[in-house]
Design a protein around this motif. Structure first.
Motif, PDB file in Angstrom:
ATOM      1  N   ARG A  35       0.826  -1.206   0.000  1.00 14.03           N
ATOM      2  CA  ARG A  35       0.000   0.000   0.000  1.00 14.03           C
ATOM      3  C   ARG A  35       0.862   1.259   0.000  1.00 14.03           C
ATOM      4  O   ARG A  35       0.650   2.174  -0.811  1.00 14.03           O
ATOM      5  N   CYS A  36       1.841   1.330   0.893  1.00  9.59           N
ATOM      6  CA  CYS A  36       2.720   2.504   0.945  1.00  9.59           C
ATOM      7  C   CYS A  36       3.521   2.650  -0.342  1.00  9.59           C
ATOM      8  O   CYS A  36       3.716   3.763  -0.838  1.00  9.59           O
ATOM      9  N   ARG A  37       3.968   1.547  -0.910  1.00 11.88           N
ATOM     10  CA  ARG A  37       4.709   1.591  -2.174  1.00 11.88           C
ATOM     11  C   ARG A  37       3.830   2.136  -3.290  1.00 11.88           C
ATOM     12  O   ARG A  37       4.255   2.990  -4.079  1.00 11.88           O
ATOM     13  N   GLN A  38       2.563   1.704  -3.352  1.00 12.04           N
ATOM     14  CA  GLN A  38       1.647   2.153  -4.392  1.00 12.04           C
ATOM     15  C   GLN A  38       1.293   3.637  -4.231  1.00 12.04           C
ATOM     16  O   GLN A  38       1.179   4.367  -5.222  1.00 12.04           O
ATOM     17  N   ILE A  39       1.126   4.093  -3.002  1.00  8.41           N
ATOM     18  CA  ILE A  39       0.856   5.513  -2.758  1.00  8.41           C
ATOM     19  C   ILE A  39       2.014   6.353  -3.267  1.00  8.41           C
ATOM     20  O   ILE A  39       1.823   7.372  -3.946  1.00  8.41           O
ATOM     21  N   ASP A  40       3.244   5.934  -2.965  1.00  5.38           N
ATOM     22  CA  ASP A  40       4.431   6.659  -3.408  1.00  5.38           C
ATOM     23  C   ASP A  40       4.530   6.646  -4.933  1.00  5.38           C
ATOM     24  O   ASP A  40       4.801   7.677  -5.554  1.00  5.38           O
ATOM     25  N   LEU A  41       4.297   5.507  -5.556  1.00  2.62           N
ATOM     26  CA  LEU A  41       4.347   5.404  -7.015  1.00  2.62           C
ATOM     27  C   LEU A  41       3.303   6.319  -7.644  1.00  2.62           C
ATOM     28  O   LEU A  41       3.576   7.007  -8.635  1.00  2.62           O
ATOM     29  N   GLY A  42       2.114   6.357  -7.065  1.00  6.81           N
ATOM     30  CA  GLY A  42       1.066   7.243  -7.568  1.00  6.81           C
ATOM     31  C   GLY A  42       1.456   8.706  -7.483  1.00  6.81           C
ATOM     32  O   GLY A  42       1.147   9.500  -8.381  1.00  6.81           O
ATOM     33  N   ALA A  43       2.142   9.076  -6.416  1.00  2.00           N
ATOM     34  CA  ALA A  43       2.599  10.465  -6.267  1.00  2.00           C
ATOM     35  C   ALA A  43       3.615  10.816  -7.345  1.00  2.00           C
ATOM     36  O   ALA A  43       3.584  11.916  -7.906  1.00  2.00           O
ATOM     37  N   TRP A  44       4.506   9.892  -7.670  1.00  4.74           N
ATOM     38  CA  TRP A  44       5.469  10.131  -8.754  1.00  4.74           C
ATOM     39  C   TRP A  44       4.745  10.228 -10.096  1.00  4.74           C
ATOM     40  O   TRP A  44       5.027  11.107 -10.903  1.00  4.74           O
ATOM     41  N   ALA A  45       3.792   9.318 -10.338  1.00  4.50           N
ATOM     42  CA  ALA A  45       3.078   9.291 -11.614  1.00  4.50           C
ATOM     43  C   ALA A  45       2.248  10.554 -11.824  1.00  4.50           C
ATOM     44  O   ALA A  45       2.107  11.028 -12.959  1.00  4.50           O
ATOM     45  N   GLU A  47       3.068  13.411 -10.700  1.00  6.21           N
ATOM     46  CA  GLU A  47       4.039  14.501 -10.612  1.00  6.21           C
ATOM     47  C   GLU A  47       3.848  15.354  -9.360  1.00  6.21           C
ATOM     48  O   GLU A  47       4.075  16.563  -9.365  1.00  6.21           O
ATOM     49  N   SER A  48       3.435  14.719  -8.266  1.00  7.90           N
ATOM     50  CA  SER A  48       3.312  15.424  -6.991  1.00  7.90           C
ATOM     51  C   SER A  48       4.676  15.780  -6.416  1.00  7.90           C
ATOM     52  O   SER A  48       4.797  16.741  -5.654  1.00  7.90           O
ATOM     53  N   PHE A  49       5.691  14.980  -6.730  1.00 11.32           N
ATOM     54  CA  PHE A  49       7.047  15.269  -6.279  1.00 11.32           C
ATOM     55  C   PHE A  49       7.699  16.155  -7.336  1.00 11.32           C
ATOM     56  O   PHE A  49       7.908  15.742  -8.465  1.00 11.32           O
ATOM     57  N   ARG A  50       8.006  17.384  -6.956  1.00  9.82           N
ATOM     58  CA  ARG A  50       8.593  18.320  -7.908  1.00  9.82           C
ATOM     59  C   ARG A  50       9.770  19.034  -7.278  1.00  9.82           C
ATOM     60  O   ARG A  50       9.798  19.262  -6.072  1.00  9.82           O
ATOM     61  N   MET A  51      10.708  19.400  -8.107  1.00  7.11           N
ATOM     62  CA  MET A  51      11.850  20.196  -7.675  1.00  7.11           C
ATOM     63  C   MET A  51      11.581  21.642  -8.078  1.00  7.11           C
ATOM     64  O   MET A  51      11.130  21.886  -9.201  1.00  7.11           O
ATOM     65  N   PRO A  52      11.844  22.591  -7.189  1.00  2.68           N
ATOM     66  CA  PRO A  52      11.646  23.984  -7.586  1.00  2.68           C
ATOM     67  C   PRO A  52      12.612  24.348  -8.704  1.00  2.68           C
ATOM     68  O   PRO A  52      13.770  23.937  -8.714  1.00  2.68           O
ATOM     69  N   ALA A  53      12.120  25.103  -9.652  1.00  2.00           N
ATOM     70  CA  ALA A  53      12.954  25.511 -10.785  1.00  2.00           C
ATOM     71  C   ALA A  53      12.553  26.908 -11.222  1.00  2.00           C
ATOM     72  O   ALA A  53      11.409  27.338 -11.045  1.00  2.00           O
ATOM     73  N   ALA A  54      13.486  27.604 -11.818  1.00  2.00           N
ATOM     74  CA  ALA A  54      13.199  28.919 -12.367  1.00  2.00           C
ATOM     75  C   ALA A  54      12.323  28.761 -13.607  1.00  2.00           C
ATOM     76  O   ALA A  54      12.441  27.770 -14.332  1.00  2.00           O
ATOM     77  N   PRO A  55      11.442  29.719 -13.857  1.00  3.33           N
ATOM     78  CA  PRO A  55      10.614  29.613 -15.061  1.00  3.33           C
ATOM     79  C   PRO A  55      11.492  29.659 -16.312  1.00  3.33           C
ATOM     80  O   PRO A  55      12.572  30.258 -16.300  1.00  3.33           O
ATOM     81  N   PRO A  56      11.047  29.039 -17.397  1.00  5.96           N
ATOM     82  CA  PRO A  56      11.849  29.043 -18.625  1.00  5.96           C
ATOM     83  C   PRO A  56      12.051  30.467 -19.127  1.00  5.96           C
ATOM     84  O   PRO A  56      11.180  31.321 -18.970  1.00  5.96           O
ATOM     85  N   GLN A  57      13.200  30.698 -19.719  1.00  5.69           N
ATOM     86  CA  GLN A  57      13.527  32.010 -20.273  1.00  5.69           C
ATOM     87  C   GLN A  57      12.736  32.245 -21.555  1.00  5.69           C
ATOM     88  O   GLN A  57      12.517  31.332 -22.340  1.00  5.69           O
TER      89      GLN A  57
END
Length: 69
Positions: A35-45, A47-57
């Motif tokens: 269950r925990c593995r599937q919740i984590d996989l769903g978050a990746w799928a 795109e809930s896990f994101r890295m902050p980035a500057a907007p494109p130029q």
């Protein structure tokens, strides 16, 4: 280091924070359960896990040779 009765190392489950056996006997490691593995996989799928980035130029801001100033 925490261990269980069988001497297997216990780590914190990255999803729920509970104890998880970190050994080959746990087919979902480092998660405590499927269950925990599937919740984590769903978050990746989703795109809930994101890295902050500057907007494109803006390409119109590019100088000679396409270099951004």
């Amino acid at each position: 280091m925490k261990t269980n009765a069988q001497g297997e190392r216990l780590v914190r489950c990255p999803q729920c924070g509970g104890d998880s056996v970190f050994a080959s006997s746990n087919k979902w490691r480092p998660f405590c359960s499927e269950r925990c593995r599937q919740i984590d996989l769903g978050a990746w799928a989703s795109e809930s896990f994101r890295m902050p980035a500057a907007p494109p130029q803006d390409p119109d801001d590019a100088g000679p040779g396409g270099l951004v100033h």
